[in-house]
Design an enzyme around this catalytic site. Structure first.
Site, PDB file in Angstrom:
ATOM      1  N   ARG A  35     -42.612  16.740  -3.322  1.00  0.00           N
ATOM      2  CA  ARG A  35     -41.567  17.400  -4.120  1.00  0.00           C
ATOM      3  C   ARG A  35     -40.457  16.463  -4.581  1.00  0.00           C
ATOM      4  O   ARG A  35     -40.070  16.471  -5.745  1.00  0.00           O
ATOM      5  CB  ARG A  35     -40.868  18.497  -3.300  1.00  0.00           C
ATOM      6  CG  ARG A  35     -41.487  19.843  -3.399  1.00  0.00           C
ATOM      7  CD  ARG A  35     -41.239  20.571  -2.107  1.00  0.00           C
ATOM      8  NE  ARG A  35     -42.051  19.934  -1.083  1.00  0.00           N
ATOM      9  CZ  ARG A  35     -43.321  20.253  -0.861  1.00  0.00           C
ATOM     10  NH1 ARG A  35     -43.866  21.229  -1.499  1.00  0.00           N
ATOM     11  NH2 ARG A  35     -44.035  19.602   0.041  1.00  0.00           N
ATOM     12  N   THR A  36     -39.932  15.684  -3.634  1.00  0.00           N
ATOM     13  CA  THR A  36     -38.785  14.852  -3.995  1.00  0.00           C
ATOM     14  C   THR A  36     -39.222  13.841  -5.057  1.00  0.00           C
ATOM     15  O   THR A  36     -38.531  13.635  -6.057  1.00  0.00           O
ATOM     16  CB  THR A  36     -38.200  14.166  -2.749  1.00  0.00           C
ATOM     17  OG1 THR A  36     -37.985  15.167  -1.760  1.00  0.00           O
ATOM     18  CG2 THR A  36     -36.898  13.472  -3.054  1.00  0.00           C
TER      19      THR A  36
ATOM     20  N   LYS B 120     -47.070 -10.202   0.992  1.00  0.00           N
ATOM     21  CA  LYS B 120     -46.931 -11.661   1.178  1.00  0.00           C
ATOM     22  C   LYS B 120     -45.785 -11.985   2.107  1.00  0.00           C
ATOM     23  O   LYS B 120     -45.436 -13.136   2.286  1.00  0.00           O
ATOM     24  CB  LYS B 120     -46.676 -12.332  -0.182  1.00  0.00           C
ATOM     25  CG  LYS B 120     -47.741 -12.075  -1.216  1.00  0.00           C
ATOM     26  CD  LYS B 120     -47.321 -12.734  -2.538  1.00  0.00           C
ATOM     27  CE  LYS B 120     -48.262 -12.360  -3.662  1.00  0.00           C
ATOM     28  NZ  LYS B 120     -47.702 -12.727  -4.970  1.00  0.00           N
TER      29      LYS B 120
ATOM     30  N   ARG C 157     -36.840   6.533  -0.976  1.00  0.00           N
ATOM     31  CA  ARG C 157     -37.166   7.300   0.231  1.00  0.00           C
ATOM     32  C   ARG C 157     -37.742   6.316   1.234  1.00  0.00           C
ATOM     33  O   ARG C 157     -38.667   5.565   0.933  1.00  0.00           O
ATOM     34  CB  ARG C 157     -38.181   8.394  -0.065  1.00  0.00           C
ATOM     35  CG  ARG C 157     -38.705   8.983   1.240  1.00  0.00           C
ATOM     36  CD  ARG C 157     -39.472  10.226   1.047  1.00  0.00           C
ATOM     37  NE  ARG C 157     -38.588  11.329   0.725  1.00  0.00           N
ATOM     38  CZ  ARG C 157     -38.902  12.607   0.976  1.00  0.00           C
ATOM     39  NH1 ARG C 157     -40.047  12.911   1.538  1.00  0.00           N
ATOM     40  NH2 ARG C 157     -38.069  13.567   0.665  1.00  0.00           N
TER      41      ARG C 157
ATOM     42  N   HIS D 203     -30.610  13.653   3.687  1.00  0.00           N
ATOM     43  CA  HIS D 203     -31.362  13.941   2.469  1.00  0.00           C
ATOM     44  C   HIS D 203     -30.364  14.624   1.518  1.00  0.00           C
ATOM     45  O   HIS D 203     -30.442  15.821   1.267  1.00  0.00           O
ATOM     46  CB  HIS D 203     -32.525  14.873   2.822  1.00  0.00           C
ATOM     47  CG  HIS D 203     -33.610  14.951   1.796  1.00  0.00           C
ATOM     48  ND1 HIS D 203     -33.486  14.428   0.532  1.00  0.00           N
ATOM     49  CD2 HIS D 203     -34.854  15.496   1.853  1.00  0.00           C
ATOM     50  CE1 HIS D 203     -34.615  14.653  -0.129  1.00  0.00           C
ATOM     51  NE2 HIS D 203     -35.450  15.306   0.649  1.00  0.00           N
TER      52      HIS D 203
HETATM   53  C1  NCD Z   1     -38.243  17.567   3.514  1.00  0.00           C
HETATM   54  C2  NCD Z   1     -38.096  16.107   3.877  1.00  0.00           C
HETATM   55  O1  NCD Z   1     -38.842  15.260   3.393  1.00  0.00           O
HETATM   56  O2  NCD Z   1     -37.183  15.855   4.641  1.00  0.00           O
HETATM   57  N1  NCD Z   1     -39.032  17.777   2.378  1.00  0.00           N
HETATM   58  C3  NCD Z   1     -38.486  17.614   1.134  1.00  0.00           C
HETATM   59  O3  NCD Z   1     -37.926  16.594   0.801  1.00  0.00           O
HETATM   60  N2  NCD Z   1     -38.540  18.678   0.327  1.00  0.00           N
HETATM   61  C4  NCD Z   1     -38.600  18.430   4.655  1.00  0.00           C
HETATM   62  C5  NCD Z   1     -39.778  18.092   5.510  1.00  0.00           C
HETATM   63  O4  NCD Z   1     -40.482  17.112   5.306  1.00  0.00           O
HETATM   64  O5  NCD Z   1     -40.018  18.875   6.436  1.00  0.00           O
END
Ligand code: NCD
Length: 362
Positions: free
Chosen positions: A92-93, A121, A142, A175
């Protein structure tokens, strides 16, 4: 290709001291001209910003519905490029950032698997990121390590090419963009009942390692008279840092492992998944905690206006039979992420006034 080379560990003088500092004192470092530049933690957002970004998300959502509106949006940042560095799994993100960039006309490149980059490398991740900064105007990260996006922003802000960095999930820590879309979803859900102020929210599941509930809890200081119910198995209780933040800001919270007792009290139930990927011993850890699942039968216990949210992905925390209830808003919440992230990027690149103007002109 096999990874023969050890990763290069670089020493950045000053970083350890900076990282150890109080968040409130570091915020200025991620701000330019009184505006957010890097988005690293949710303590960076104040009420004015939150209200503004919700308004902007609405404007983008409405404009994107028409051909003419979406064409206008696509022209806004057609001269900009973004990099998505997602070295921790994401659906999703990643997709919502990608599509948010596309809504605004940006070109996007990504790295999701470092085995295809020069990290194989032995190049340090910091040097890799500096390389991205040579080519793009925005970096979204991320990463499984808590401080990695903060470090990237810190390094780039001292370089000749400081490009904005957005934290798309920093290990079990934060997040912030998820917290923004959660706020947008809550505000939209309570639009006709006095918005988010004065509401009671239950956060359920793995509160210890779930970064979404941590970032969302920080944002509660911006709203009047909020009550939080932290509902979790004893082993996954909310950590002390969040609880002392809430105490400091006089936000009421209760902790319990009795989910059913809080169901009739709240205006929103925020479900989360057990974050087994962060387990010290994943084999020893139970796979599920059925007392912290939302079952179809509970739909008659919660209030008629109570929304059910989840950052997703879900496992067994919410029965699929719940999905068709109008109070289940998690799929809308997911889509809200795209509008909110487009709004955030538009704000960072200072084109948001054009969006708001365009909407009033229509
Ligand atoms: C969450 C995350 O990655 O922290 N998901 C997201 O970004 N929508 C929640 C999760 O992984 O449980």
């Amino acid at each position: 290709m096999t990874h023969f080379t050890e990763k290069t560990i670089q020493n950045y003088p000053g970083w350890d001291e900076f990282y150890a500092g109080e968040v409130d004192e570091k915020i200025d470092f991620f701000t330019k001209g009184h505006r957010l530049f890097d988005v690293i933690y949710s303590q960076q957002f104040d009420r004015r910003f939150l209200d503004y970004i919700c308004r902007l998300s609405n404007a983008i959502r409405l404009l994107a519905k028409t051909k003419a509106g979406s064409r206008k949006l696509r022209r806004l940042l057609a001269h900009k490029r973004a990099m998505l560095y997602f070295v921790q799994p994401s659906t999703r993100t990643f997709l919502s950032f990608l599509n948010a960039c596309h809504i605004l006309g940006m070109k996007v490149s990504d790295i999701r698997d470092t085995s295809t980059s020069s990290e194989i490398k032995g190049e340090s991740q910091e040097d890799s990121i500096r390389t991205f900064a040579s080519y793009v105007d925005l970096i979204v990260i991320r990463h499984p390590e808590a401080g990695f996006s903060e470090k990237t922003a810190w390094v780039l802000n001292q370089s000749e090419r400081p490009v904005p960095v957005i934290n798309g999930g920093s290990g079990p820590d934060q997040h912030p963009t998820q917290a923004l879309l959660d706020i947008y979803t809550l505000e939209r859900s309570f639009e006709h009942i006095g918005r988010l102020d004065g509401k009671k929210i239950a956060m359920v599941g793995d509160l210890k390692r779930g970064r979404t509930v941590r970032s969302l809890s920080y944002l509660m200081k911006n709203y009047e008279d909020i009550t939080l119910y932290f509902v979790s198995p004893k082993v996954f209780k909310m950590k002390e840092d969040i609880k002392s933040f809430l105490e400091k800001h006089k936000i009421q919270f209760y902790e319990t492992d009795d989910f059913q007792s809080v169901m009739p009290l709240v205006d929103a139930v925020y479900m989360t998944r057990i974050q087994k990927e962060y387990a010290d011993d994943a084999v020893e850890e139970a796979d599920d905690y059925p007392d912290f699942f939302f079952k179809e039968a509970y739909l008659s216990i919660i209030q008629p206006h109570c929304v059910i949210m989840h950052p997703l992905p879900r496992r067994y925390e919410i029965e699929v039979a719940v999905d068709k209830d109008p109070r289940a808003v998690y799929w809308r919440q997911e889509r809200n992420g795209m509008w909110m992230r487009a709004a955030l990027i538009a704000y960072i690149f200072r084109v948001e006034k054009e969006i708001l103007k365009e909407l009033t002109a229509q």
